[in-house]
Write a protein that holds these residues in place. Structure first.
Motif, PDB file in Angstrom:
ATOM      1  N   THR A  18       0.841  -1.184   0.000  1.00 27.78           N
ATOM      2  CA  THR A  18       0.000   0.000   0.000  1.00 27.78           C
ATOM      3  C   THR A  18       0.883   1.242   0.000  1.00 27.78           C
ATOM      4  N   GLU A  19       0.299   2.358  -0.405  1.00 24.81           N
ATOM      5  CA  GLU A  19       0.994   3.633  -0.239  1.00 24.81           C
ATOM      6  C   GLU A  19       0.403   4.399   0.938  1.00 24.81           C
ATOM      7  N   HIS A  20      -0.696   3.866   1.516  1.00 25.01           N
ATOM      8  CA  HIS A  20      -1.368   4.596   2.594  1.00 25.01           C
ATOM      9  C   HIS A  20      -0.816   4.206   3.951  1.00 25.01           C
ATOM     10  N   THR A  21      -0.290   5.185   4.656  1.00 24.98           N
ATOM     11  CA  THR A  21       0.334   4.945   5.950  1.00 24.98           C
ATOM     12  C   THR A  21      -0.615   4.206   6.894  1.00 24.98           C
ATOM     13  N   GLY A  22      -1.884   4.619   6.903  1.00 25.16           N
ATOM     14  CA  GLY A  22      -2.848   4.030   7.835  1.00 25.16           C
ATOM     15  C   GLY A  22      -3.165   2.579   7.536  1.00 25.16           C
ATOM     16  N   GLU A  23      -2.982   2.156   6.287  1.00 23.17           N
ATOM     17  CA  GLU A  23      -3.322   0.777   5.913  1.00 23.17           C
ATOM     18  C   GLU A  23      -2.162  -0.190   6.131  1.00 23.17           C
ATOM     19  N   ALA A  24      -0.958   0.340   6.295  1.00 27.64           N
ATOM     20  CA  ALA A  24       0.227  -0.528   6.367  1.00 27.64           C
ATOM     21  C   ALA A  24       0.388  -1.121   7.753  1.00 27.64           C
ATOM     22  N   ASP A  39       2.152  10.499   0.769  1.00 30.08           N
ATOM     23  CA  ASP A  39       0.830   9.978   1.123  1.00 30.08           C
ATOM     24  C   ASP A  39       0.068  10.976   1.991  1.00 30.08           C
ATOM     25  N   TYR A  40       0.778  11.610   2.894  1.00 30.07           N
ATOM     26  CA  TYR A  40       0.152  12.606   3.760  1.00 30.07           C
ATOM     27  C   TYR A  40      -0.407  13.736   2.913  1.00 30.07           C
ATOM     28  N   CYS A  41       0.385  14.187   1.942  1.00 29.58           N
ATOM     29  CA  CYS A  41      -0.010  15.293   1.082  1.00 29.58           C
ATOM     30  C   CYS A  41      -1.232  14.901   0.240  1.00 29.58           C
TER      31      CYS A  41
END
Lengths: 363, 189, 298
Positions: free
Chosen positions: C103-109, C277-279
């Protein structure tokens, strides 16, 4: 409007495809066969085996082909492959005294039991480009003679018999393996020798040369340099004896170095040792000189601050895969760290300018 | 070596060992947290959790001490067949497994050295049960405090006092495990 | 007999799960447990030669390979970005050898491997952050000898570090270290947080498990969740996390770490979030910076 650069994955795939094309070169020129590299670029193959720590001429030749002739890259391919191989056993120590020598020379005696054998060496070639090689043609066959059955005892063994050289006690201890255990210091001689035989040839050469020029000088004579094939034996527990599983080519160099001694101990010559896969004379001699320089502590000599005496320095910097990886990693993006330094330098400069202005105003 | 020794290992080592290690890692990173593991079916009386930890962590490079009644042929054979780990006394052990009373005295194990505090033993303590009551744990890995049913208090306080030297502990009961690294402060409640 | 068969793998499997053989994983796993037990202490481990160069994340890759399970979702970032070439390359390596979700999403990793950044979004209890570390020894540039630095850690002899920081203040008026800023762990070990900008230092006390892998230097170290991490400083010169002044040109964030981008040859520049990802998340939520495309644009 600004869009950040995307497409790293496609860039990588394209780069790999281009690289493959470049490796092949002009398709009108016949492609190199791995067997051609193995047979005709033997010394390159030997170096890749030695520094890759894997004795397999076919794989080394393949690696050279894949690496477009970049030997460090080829060594890297072999190392990465080697690390995935299962360890099925350990061989008995190879008996280099029983080597079937293609070449065997001693610089310390005019003649030696078993004879001096010049062998296939560049030593006395005049370094003139041979334009005949540019035209494809067969070389005339070299003269042959029946193998000389005379035993070729080690020169250092002859000196040892007379007590003239330090005795190297035999040991059945399993040597450490820096590819399986983390490196720690101080490192014993067996570990140092392993590090040296895997080390970059250029690095070992430079270190050895520095000792000759006075940075840890140890007055080496090439007691013996031998090149040839030895059997590799493995003990089979079910059989209860060792069987020969392969034959490998090795270069061994034993140096006879400046003597040590005191009022109570009569002087004796000391030893340096080099052993390398394949025909790798420059490396074997370099290794022996550096080995000897690193032994200053065991032999009660002074540490003169010479790089070649410093085991931590030599072992930590001699591995070309570690060195080139870390060197080249500075190609990777570092813009986050650079940004943080940029901010810091700007701020310090602004503060300096402000305080300079303040001083000026006060004057 | 009987048939039992040959069974009771992982069916799919890379995957099962990865899952069990994650539980052990989480337990060691979060002292007092109880995790479930599975995979090993060791001979009695070794618990599933203790057996699984040994399968995940022990190999020919790690001498194992079997304490008290665990030092019996079927467990020795099982351990040797599945891990290749040599058996050891307390002083040479990288891992020791047994009930608390059988593992003592703690000063017989390697505590590491000031240069290499990692060269210390890890003890796997077999328990009847594990729950989040009893001793109060604080320190790295714990946001405020955590409870754990430890077999005693003072030994773990003495162990903490030697930090960074010291032993690290797993506690196992059935399929459950928890950990107590040397960095954890232990108090009686 | 194929190699896979010799290693006890299913025939046809090109790689064992997550590439490393089980014996190597066990060795790394043991080192990881000791690293967690002695936070901030560098555990030596027999780093293997990986199929990528030393200095390019071999330590982080070995640590990730030792902790990944088939159920994990992996994110890989370099400089905070998922799409930098080395991050792409490492992510691909694990997709190929471990077959795991990415994933590229921090929350999903569940596992995040990083080089040079800590994500902006706070990490949570279920996550593991794996750092790639080039030089793990915080004292290395003050004392190049391993034998010496090991003794200094053993004796808790960190005077040299304080002298260096104080010399900075004398010369520049402040501590002239902008990244890889040294920290002290639980009042005991001085540790290199890897070359993250010092802006990220305050995030080092977090809910997630942090593991540090240095392949070439053969060291592993770790921070359990909520471990006390103090950036070294002096009472009269307290630690200040720094970042570029300004706001992200794309999402308008004024609190995230910014990369400077040169946009022309006349001194024109803009700032954008280093954490891509934050951006992207902020833009998806409707935040706009001054140079962002209009709604519906690229």
């Amino acid at each position: 409007m600004y869009v950040a650069v995307k497409g790293g994955e496609r860039a990588i795939d394209n780069a790999h495809a281009w690289l493959a094309e470049e490796r092949r070169g002009d398709a009108a020129v016949p492609e190199l066969a791995v067997a051609q590299i193995r047979e005709q670029m033997t010394l390159a193959v030997n170096r890749v085996m030695a520094e890759g720590s894997l004795y397999d001429p076919d794989l080394a030749a393949l690696a050279i082909k894949q690496a477009r002739g970049d030997l460090i890259e080829a060594i890297f391919l072999i190392r990465a492959y080697r690390t995935t191989l299962p360890r099925l056993g350990a061989s008995e120590p190879v008996e280099t005294g029983a080597m079937r020598c293609d070449r065997r020379i001693s610089a310390t005696f005019k003649d030696v039991p078993g004879g001096q054998v010049l062998g296939p060496t560049f030593d006395y070639t005049h370094r003139l480009l041979d334009f005949a090689l540019a035209a494809e043609g067969e070389v005339p066959e070299a003269a042959t003679a029946a193998p000389d059955p005379a035993p070729k005892p080690r020169i250092t063994g002859l000196l040892d018999r007379d007590g003239l050289i330090e005795t190297e006690p035999a040991s059945d201890e399993t040597p450490p393996d820096l590819t399986r255990e983390p490196l720690g210091f101080p490192a014993g001689r067996a570990l140092r020798l392993q590090a040296l035989t895997r080390s970059d040839e250029g690095f070992a050469l430079g270190m050895a040369y520095s000792t000759q020029r006075g940075y840890g000088r140890n007055h080496p004579f090439v007691g013996e340099l031998r090149l040839g094939r030895v059997g590799v034996e493995v003990e089979i527990p079910e059989l209860g004896f060792a069987v020969e599983i392969a034959e490998i080519e090795l270069t061994e160099c034993e140096t006879v170095n400046q003597f040590a001694g005191s009022k109570t101990e009569p002087p004796q010559f000391t030893r340096g040792y080099g052993l390398v896969f394949g025909q790798s004379e420059r490396k074997a001699i370099s290794m022996a000189l550096v080995d000897r320089a690193l032994r200053w502590e065991d032999l009660g000599e002074d540490f003169t601050g010479a790089p070649a005496q410093d085991a931590e320095f030599v072992i930590s910097h001699g591995d070309n895969i570690q060195a080139s990886g870390f060197l080249e990693h500075i190609k990777l993006p570092h813009y986050v760290d650079f940004q943080s330094e940029l901010e810091l330098v700007r701020r310090i400069r602004a503060e300096a300018a402000a305080s300079a202005a303040e001083r000026e105003a006060a004057e | 070596m009987d048939v039992q020794a040959l069974s009771g290992g992982f069916a799919d080592t890379p995957r099962e060992a990865a899952q069990a290690f994650r539980a052990a890692l989480t337990a060691m990173a979060r002292p007092g947290r109880i995790e479930d593991v599975a995979g090993a079916r060791p001979p009695a009386p070794l618990s599933v959790a203790a057996g699984t930890l040994l399968l995940v962590l022990a190999d020919p490079a790690t001498p194992v001490h079997l304490a008290g009644p665990l030092d019996r042929p079927e467990i020795r054979d099982w351990l040797r067949f599945h891990t290749g780990a040599p058996l050891s006394d307390r002083a040479g052990a990288v891992f020791a497994v047994g009930r608390w009373a059988d593992l003592l005295p703690l000063d017989a194990y390697s505590l590491g050295t000031p240069d290499y505090p990692d060269r210390s033993a890890t003890l796997i303590v077999e328990m009847d049960a594990l729950d989040a009551t009893g001793a109060r744990l604080t320190g790295p890995g714990i946001e405020t405090s955590h409870g754990l049913s430890l077999p005693e208090i003072s030994a773990f306080r003495a162990n903490r006092a030697r930090f960074p030297l010291g032993l690290d502990f797993f506690f196992t009961a059935g399929v459950r495990l928890a950990a107590l690294p040397r960095s954890t402060h232990v108090e009686a409640v | 007999m194929t190699q896979a068969e010799i290693r006890g793998e299913a025939p046809g499997a090109d790689y064992t799960f997550a590439y490393l053989d089980e014996q190597t994983k066990r060795m790394i796993r043991r080192a990881l447990l000791k690293a967690l037990a002695v936070p901030g202490y560098q555990v030596p481990f027999a780093s293997r030669e990986m199929p990528m160069p030393y200095g390019w994340g071999t330590g982080g890759v070995q640590v990730s390979a030792a902790v990944l399970t088939p159920e994990d979702t992996l994110k890989v970032i370099d400089q905070g970005a998922d799409d930098t070439t080395n991050a792409v390359s490492i992510r691909k390596f694990f997709q190929k050898t471990a077959g795991i979700a990415v994933t590229e999403h921090t929350g999903e990793a569940t596992v995040i491997q990083t080089r040079h950044r800590i994500p902006e979004a706070p990490l949570t209890e279920g996550q593991i952050l794996v750092y790639q570390v080039p030089i793990p020894e915080p004292l290395r540039f003050l004392e190049p000898r391993e034998t010496e630095t090991r003794r200094m850690h053993a004796l808790e002899e960190y005077g040299l570090m304080h002298v260096k920081l104080y010399e900075d203040i004398a010369r520049h008026g402040e501590i002239a270290t902008a990244y890889a800023y040294p920290v002290k762990i639980e009042g005991r070990y001085v540790m290199d947080p890897s070359p993250i900008p010092k802006f990220d230092n305050p995030k080092l006390r977090m809910a997630a498990i942090q593991l540090f892998g240095a392949g070439r230097e053969q060291r592993i170290y770790a921070l359990p969740p909520y471990t006390e991490v103090v950036s070294l400083d002096f009472e009269d010169h307290p630690f200040v996390p720094g970042k570029a002044e300004g706001a992200c040109a794309l999402c308008g964030s004024e609190t995230s770490y910014l990369d400077e981008v040169i946009v022309d040859d006349r001194g024109g520049r803009m700032f954008v979030c280093s954490d891509t990802d934050y951006c992207a998340g902020r833009r998806a939520a409707g935040y706009r910076g001054e140079m962002a495309a209009e709604e519906g644009g690229a």
